[in-house]
Design a protein around this motif. Structure first.
Motif, PDB file in Angstrom:
ATOM      1  N   PHE A 221       0.823  -1.211   0.000  1.00  0.00           N
ATOM      2  CA  PHE A 221       0.000   0.000   0.000  1.00  0.00           C
ATOM      3  C   PHE A 221       0.858   1.262   0.000  1.00  0.00           C
ATOM      4  CE2 PHE A 221      -3.630  -2.386   2.382  1.00  0.00           C
ATOM      5  CZ  PHE A 221      -3.984  -3.013   1.196  1.00  0.00           C
ATOM      6  N   GLU A 222       1.937   1.247   0.773  1.00  0.00           N
ATOM      7  CA  GLU A 222       2.803   2.424   0.862  1.00  0.00           C
ATOM      8  C   GLU A 222       3.452   2.731  -0.482  1.00  0.00           C
ATOM      9  OE1 GLU A 222       6.537   4.153   3.536  1.00  0.00           O
ATOM     10  OE2 GLU A 222       5.987   2.035   3.670  1.00  0.00           O
ATOM     11  N   GLU A 223       3.876   1.672  -1.173  1.00  0.00           N
ATOM     12  CA  GLU A 223       4.502   1.881  -2.475  1.00  0.00           C
ATOM     13  C   GLU A 223       3.506   2.461  -3.476  1.00  0.00           C
ATOM     14  OE1 GLU A 223       7.402  -0.396  -5.684  1.00  0.00           O
ATOM     15  OE2 GLU A 223       6.570  -1.504  -3.982  1.00  0.00           O
ATOM     16  N   VAL A 224       2.265   1.973  -3.439  1.00  0.00           N
ATOM     17  CA  VAL A 224       1.229   2.511  -4.313  1.00  0.00           C
ATOM     18  C   VAL A 224       1.013   3.996  -4.015  1.00  0.00           C
ATOM     19  CG1 VAL A 224      -1.220   2.425  -4.916  1.00  0.00           C
ATOM     20  CG2 VAL A 224       0.055   0.309  -4.581  1.00  0.00           C
ATOM     21  N   LYS A 225       0.934   4.318  -2.741  1.00  0.00           N
ATOM     22  CA  LYS A 225       0.670   5.693  -2.323  1.00  0.00           C
ATOM     23  C   LYS A 225       1.784   6.638  -2.770  1.00  0.00           C
ATOM     24  CE  LYS A 225      -0.474   8.287   1.926  1.00  0.00           C
ATOM     25  NZ  LYS A 225       0.676   9.203   1.975  1.00  0.00           N
ATOM     26  N   VAL A 230       1.484  -0.456  -8.662  1.00  0.00           N
ATOM     27  CA  VAL A 230       1.109  -1.652  -7.911  1.00  0.00           C
ATOM     28  C   VAL A 230       2.172  -2.711  -8.182  1.00  0.00           C
ATOM     29  CG1 VAL A 230      -0.595  -3.479  -7.622  1.00  0.00           C
ATOM     30  CG2 VAL A 230      -1.353  -1.131  -8.016  1.00  0.00           C
ATOM     31  N   ARG A 231       2.964  -3.012  -7.156  1.00  0.00           N
ATOM     32  CA  ARG A 231       4.064  -3.978  -7.311  1.00  0.00           C
ATOM     33  C   ARG A 231       4.033  -4.960  -6.143  1.00  0.00           C
ATOM     34  NH1 ARG A 231       9.410  -1.096  -7.360  1.00  0.00           N
ATOM     35  NH2 ARG A 231      10.173  -2.745  -8.711  1.00  0.00           N
ATOM     36  N   TRP A 232       4.492  -6.169  -6.401  1.00  0.00           N
ATOM     37  CA  TRP A 232       4.493  -7.223  -5.381  1.00  0.00           C
ATOM     38  C   TRP A 232       5.835  -7.934  -5.391  1.00  0.00           C
ATOM     39  CZ3 TRP A 232       0.895  -8.475  -1.721  1.00  0.00           C
ATOM     40  CH2 TRP A 232       1.063  -9.693  -1.046  1.00  0.00           C
ATOM     41  N   PRO A 233       6.415  -8.186  -4.210  1.00  0.00           N
ATOM     42  CA  PRO A 233       7.686  -8.919  -4.176  1.00  0.00           C
ATOM     43  C   PRO A 233       7.456 -10.416  -4.434  1.00  0.00           C
ATOM     44  CG  PRO A 233       6.938  -8.427  -1.949  1.00  0.00           C
ATOM     45  CD  PRO A 233       5.972  -7.746  -2.876  1.00  0.00           C
ATOM     46  N   GLY A 234       8.086 -10.951  -5.451  1.00  0.00           N
ATOM     47  CA  GLY A 234       7.909 -12.372  -5.745  1.00  0.00           C
ATOM     48  C   GLY A 234       7.613 -12.606  -7.216  1.00  0.00           C
ATOM     49  N   LYS A 235       6.853 -13.678  -7.474  1.00  0.00           N
ATOM     50  CA  LYS A 235       6.565 -14.058  -8.867  1.00  0.00           C
ATOM     51  C   LYS A 235       5.086 -14.406  -9.011  1.00  0.00           C
ATOM     52  CE  LYS A 235       8.147 -18.748  -7.753  1.00  0.00           C
ATOM     53  NZ  LYS A 235       9.109 -19.824  -8.076  1.00  0.00           N
ATOM     54  N   PRO A 236       4.573 -14.438 -10.245  1.00  0.00           N
ATOM     55  CA  PRO A 236       3.143 -14.704 -10.466  1.00  0.00           C
ATOM     56  C   PRO A 236       2.733 -16.102  -9.997  1.00  0.00           C
ATOM     57  CG  PRO A 236       4.172 -13.765 -12.435  1.00  0.00           C
ATOM     58  CD  PRO A 236       5.281 -14.107 -11.493  1.00  0.00           C
ATOM     59  N   GLY A 237       1.424 -16.244  -9.764  1.00  0.00           N
ATOM     60  CA  GLY A 237       0.864 -17.560  -9.450  1.00  0.00           C
ATOM     61  C   GLY A 237       0.786 -17.888  -7.977  1.00  0.00           C
ATOM     62  N   MET A 282      -4.665  -7.242  -9.245  1.00  0.00           N
ATOM     63  CA  MET A 282      -5.580  -6.708 -10.249  1.00  0.00           C
ATOM     64  C   MET A 282      -6.644  -5.828  -9.596  1.00  0.00           C
ATOM     65  SD  MET A 282      -7.934  -8.867 -12.964  1.00  0.00           S
ATOM     66  CE  MET A 282      -6.470  -9.786 -13.478  1.00  0.00           C
ATOM     67  N   ARG A 283      -7.170  -6.298  -8.456  1.00  0.00           N
ATOM     68  CA  ARG A 283      -8.187  -5.533  -7.748  1.00  0.00           C
ATOM     69  C   ARG A 283      -7.601  -4.248  -7.160  1.00  0.00           C
ATOM     70  NH1 ARG A 283     -12.602  -3.001  -7.486  1.00  0.00           N
ATOM     71  NH2 ARG A 283     -13.580  -2.851  -5.412  1.00  0.00           N
ATOM     72  N   LEU A 284      -6.372  -4.315  -6.636  1.00  0.00           N
ATOM     73  CA  LEU A 284      -5.736  -3.132  -6.066  1.00  0.00           C
ATOM     74  C   LEU A 284      -5.529  -2.068  -7.151  1.00  0.00           C
ATOM     75  CD1 LEU A 284      -4.474  -1.660  -3.680  1.00  0.00           C
ATOM     76  CD2 LEU A 284      -2.333  -2.873  -4.137  1.00  0.00           C
ATOM     77  N   ALA A 285      -5.134  -2.490  -8.342  1.00  0.00           N
ATOM     78  CA  ALA A 285      -4.960  -1.545  -9.440  1.00  0.00           C
ATOM     79  C   ALA A 285      -6.283  -0.860  -9.775  1.00  0.00           C
ATOM     80  CB  ALA A 285      -4.404  -2.268 -10.667  1.00  0.00           C
ATOM     81  N   GLN A 286      -7.386  -1.616  -9.717  1.00  0.00           N
ATOM     82  CA  GLN A 286      -8.698  -1.021  -9.965  1.00  0.00           C
ATOM     83  C   GLN A 286      -9.061  -0.013  -8.882  1.00  0.00           C
ATOM     84  OE1 GLN A 286     -11.189  -4.498 -10.080  1.00  0.00           O
ATOM     85  NE2 GLN A 286     -10.845  -4.874 -12.279  1.00  0.00           N
ATOM     86  N   VAL A 287      -8.780  -0.361  -7.644  1.00  0.00           N
ATOM     87  CA  VAL A 287      -9.153   0.489  -6.507  1.00  0.00           C
ATOM     88  C   VAL A 287      -8.407   1.827  -6.563  1.00  0.00           C
ATOM     89  CG1 VAL A 287      -8.955   0.738  -3.985  1.00  0.00           C
ATOM     90  CG2 VAL A 287      -9.861  -1.372  -4.966  1.00  0.00           C
ATOM     91  N   VAL A 288      -7.111   1.786  -6.883  1.00  0.00           N
ATOM     92  CA  VAL A 288      -6.320   3.026  -6.871  1.00  0.00           C
ATOM     93  C   VAL A 288      -6.334   3.726  -8.228  1.00  0.00           C
ATOM     94  CG1 VAL A 288      -4.841   2.174  -5.029  1.00  0.00           C
ATOM     95  CG2 VAL A 288      -4.162   1.814  -7.404  1.00  0.00           C
ATOM     96  N   ALA A 340      -8.873   2.207   4.800  1.00  0.00           N
ATOM     97  CA  ALA A 340      -8.535   2.122   6.219  1.00  0.00           C
ATOM     98  C   ALA A 340      -7.035   2.379   6.421  1.00  0.00           C
ATOM     99  CB  ALA A 340      -8.898   0.759   6.778  1.00  0.00           C
ATOM    100  N   TYR A 341      -6.225   1.823   5.513  1.00  0.00           N
ATOM    101  CA  TYR A 341      -4.791   2.075   5.579  1.00  0.00           C
ATOM    102  C   TYR A 341      -4.492   3.566   5.415  1.00  0.00           C
ATOM    103  CZ  TYR A 341      -0.170   2.901   3.692  1.00  0.00           C
ATOM    104  OH  TYR A 341       1.069   3.435   3.444  1.00  0.00           O
ATOM    105  N   LEU A 342      -5.119   4.191   4.415  1.00  0.00           N
ATOM    106  CA  LEU A 342      -4.890   5.611   4.188  1.00  0.00           C
ATOM    107  C   LEU A 342      -5.286   6.427   5.408  1.00  0.00           C
ATOM    108  CD1 LEU A 342      -6.189   6.056   0.506  1.00  0.00           C
ATOM    109  CD2 LEU A 342      -3.810   5.873   1.285  1.00  0.00           C
ATOM    110  N   GLY A 343      -6.389   6.036   6.056  1.00  0.00           N
ATOM    111  CA  GLY A 343      -6.812   6.736   7.262  1.00  0.00           C
ATOM    112  C   GLY A 343      -5.837   6.578   8.401  1.00  0.00           C
ATOM    113  N   SER A 344      -5.169   5.418   8.464  1.00  0.00           N
ATOM    114  CA  SER A 344      -4.242   5.162   9.560  1.00  0.00           C
ATOM    115  C   SER A 344      -2.928   5.931   9.423  1.00  0.00           C
ATOM    116  CB  SER A 344      -3.931   3.653   9.641  1.00  0.00           C
ATOM    117  OG  SER A 344      -3.111   3.231   8.555  1.00  0.00           O
ATOM    118  N   VAL A 345      -2.599   6.358   8.194  1.00  0.00           N
ATOM    119  CA  VAL A 345      -1.337   7.078   7.991  1.00  0.00           C
ATOM    120  C   VAL A 345      -1.562   8.559   7.722  1.00  0.00           C
ATOM    121  CG1 VAL A 345      -0.159   5.032   7.147  1.00  0.00           C
ATOM    122  CG2 VAL A 345      -1.322   6.532   5.508  1.00  0.00           C
TER     123      VAL A 345
END
Length: 346
Positions: A221-225, A230-237, A282-288, A340-345
């Protein structure tokens, strides 16, 4: 036929016969003599049981304290920070400001029912071992002879089982053959507490946590902000086994309630179904409101935890404690959880 009168539960029933052989039935409520019994809806009653929560201001510990307080327990919350005193007190939690390995909690030991260790922050094996030993020695010397064992609920992680890189399903009783690098050190502490001669040891293994400030999801979330990517550490699947902060707190509450019955047991904590990492991104990209998502190489301890794939399907807490997660999954509820995350920071 003679007249018959019957009264039960505030209801009068009268049967009268007439001269033609017919019957007259009359039913009425007797409100004067009848009083409804009170309805009790709560599943729990702390009955002034006393619990000390270590790490009471942390992501796990604070929600556990809140759940215990609502259920009627006397809750002592250990914190290192005097800045947290007002926050704890406002939730009817009695602050105990000290390092966990100090003796400032010793005066509580004679009448404590349960200790819940939510620290899990340190991978220093010696420190955790000395902390368990400190509670053991205090219980042995300060509790009256003949007292029940002091229950000690230790927070571990589902990573002690190993990962599910090939789709293997993990349950509470899956042997811990290949613990992950990020959780392997917890296994020795589990064995210590589960077989302890003085303490009534219980282990809870949370999966990846979500809700409010985000726990480890806050890394993404912080990286998106900051970057809009939208990035994730690791690989697909990959697959995510997750549990909401509130549902986990409910499990600790139920374990504390039945602690004397479940000593020596471990409970994995995860939702009923796992979630796709790709579906989450995919959902996070839609949300932001950004285009697509990408993967990156894990960097550091937290990234390594997020990059691991788990398919955890626990059953013991459901069958023995009546526990059932209720919160919406992290992907389906992502709009709420990201806000909720945005509200917390803020």
């Amino acid at each position: 036929m003679p007249n018959v009168s019957y009264e039960r539960g505030g209801v009068d029933l009268q049967v009268e016969s007439n001269k033609y052989g017919g019957l007259k039935l009359q039913v009425s409520k007797n409100l004067q003599n009848h009083r409804s019994s009170p309805q009790i809806h709560s599943n729990y009653s702390g009955l002034d049981m006393k619990v000390l929560v270590l790490g009471a201001s942390g992501f796990i510990g604070f929600s556990v304290c809140q759940a215990l307080s609502r259920a009627g327990y006397v809750v002592y919350g250990q914190t290192r920070s005097s800045d947290k005193v007002q926050t704890l007190a406002a939730e009817e939690i009695i602050p105990v400001v000290c390092d966990p390995d100090s003796d400032k909690w010793h005066h509580l030991v004679p009448t404590l029912d349960v200790v819940i260790d939510c620290l899990r922050a340190s991978s220093d094996r010696t420190y955790t071992e000395s902390l368990i030993n400190a509670f053991s020695q205090a219980a042995k010397s300060l509790r009256p002879a003949g007292s029940p064992k002091l229950s000690y609920i230790y927070t571990s992680a589902t990573g002690v089982h190993g990962t599910s890189d090939n789709g293997e399903i993990i349950t509470d009783t899956t042997p811990c053959l290949k613990p992950t690098e990020t959780a392997g050190w917890l296994r020795a502490h589990e064995e210590n507490i589960l077989t302890h001669e003085v303490l009534n040891g219980i282990v809870i293994r949370p999966s990846l946590l979500y809700g409010r400030s985000g726990s480890l999801f806050s890394v993404v979330f912080e990286e998106v902000k900051k970057t809009g990517k939208v990035r994730w550490p690791g690989k697909p699947g990959g697959r995510l086994s997750v549990i909401h902060q509130d549902d986990l707190a409910d499990l600790y509450l139920r374990a504390a309630e039945k602690a004397q019955m479940i000593g020596g047991m471990t409970f994995d904590a995860a939702n009923d179904v796992t979630e796709s990492v790709d579906g989450f991104l995919m959902r996070l990209a839609q949300v932001v409101g950004v285009e697509g998502y990408e993967y990156r190489k894990p960097e550091g301890f937290l990234d390594l935890i997020l990059s691991q794939s788990y398919v955890v399907r626990p059953y013991l807490a459901r069958s023995l404690l009546g526990w059932q997660p209720r919160k919406t999954g992290v992907t389906d509820g992502l709009a709420v959880y990201y806000n909720a995350y945005l509200g917390s920071v803020a």
